[in-house]
Design a protein around this motif. Sequence first.
Motif, short mmCIF file in Angstrom:
data_model
loop_
_atom_site.label_atom_id
_atom_site.label_comp_id
_atom_site.label_asym_id
_atom_site.label_seq_id
_atom_site.Cartn_x
_atom_site.Cartn_y
_atom_site.Cartn_z
N THR A 148 0.81 -1.22 0.00
CA THR A 148 0.00 0.00 0.00
C THR A 148 0.84 1.27 0.00
OG1 THR A 148 -0.09 0.09 2.42
CG2 THR A 148 -1.80 -1.20 1.29
N LEU A 163 2.13 2.27 2.72
CA LEU A 163 1.87 2.81 4.05
C LEU A 163 2.27 1.85 5.17
CD1 LEU A 163 -1.66 4.27 3.26
CD2 LEU A 163 0.36 5.63 3.83
N HIS A 164 3.01 0.83 4.84
CA HIS A 164 3.39 -0.16 5.84
C HIS A 164 4.53 0.35 6.73
CE1 HIS A 164 0.80 -3.40 4.45
NE2 HIS A 164 1.12 -3.04 3.20
N TRP A 200 -7.17 7.56 4.55
CA TRP A 200 -7.38 6.53 5.57
C TRP A 200 -8.02 7.06 6.84
CZ3 TRP A 200 -2.76 7.91 3.33
CH2 TRP A 200 -1.93 8.75 4.08
N CYS A 242 -1.32 -1.38 7.88
CA CYS A 242 -0.69 -0.10 7.51
C CYS A 242 -0.41 0.72 8.77
CB CYS A 242 -1.61 0.68 6.57
SG CYS A 242 -1.86 -0.11 4.96
#
Length: 237
Positions: A72, A74-75, A116, A206
């Motif tokens: 993503t 965003l990890h 998010w 994430c």
Amino acid sequence: MASILTYENWDEQKIAEISGKSRDYFDILKWAYQEYDGEEIVYACSFGAEGMVLIDLIHKVSKQAKIIFLDTGLHFAETYELIHQVKDRYPSLNITMIEPKLTLLEQAKEHGEELWRHNPNLCCQIRKVAPLKEALQGVKAWISGLRREQSAIRSKTQYINKDEKFQNIKICPLIHWTWDDILTYIDLNKLPYNPLHDNGYPSIGCAPCTQPVSDSGDQRAGRWAGQSKTECGLHLT
């Protein structure tokens, strides 16, 4: 010769025979890689603790197995570092990073900054669900590390499931494993794992949407904390 099991020819009798009471996680994995060839089955791995167990087990069954990671963007840094360690430990495995069509910058321009936070379902749809759907095109079966103990939603998961969302077969070898079983396997086999697990993160997704949890018994309490959301959508019909 009998046809292989697919979404289109789902056979309850065959499922009952495959996943009978005498079968265990390793029987299911061996069946999976005998039933489907290398291009017909993929393991979608999040590289959490369950992921490390399944990678090791899969490697014992199929040295060139295909594994995908939904990147993503965003990890946690620890997750990306673990993936490098896994690639070094299992060089024969085919590990592929799957990215969304939209970069984070493009997503912000189209849907607003930090999607998010104000619409996590849409963020998961763009960055996880849609990429997996595309990755599973032409794939007859995929493997998941779901465990019944993890949540009420997952408590009815079977070894072999008819996946209505992606319209293929979803195989879950670890449904009966407990969290202690997972940690014991990692310890006994000296497997690398995400160090965040030692800091209150039983479930790791994430970074913006994952927090450490107390000993509440809810292993997914740190995912989308403070919201009604408990799943990214990969396992919801």
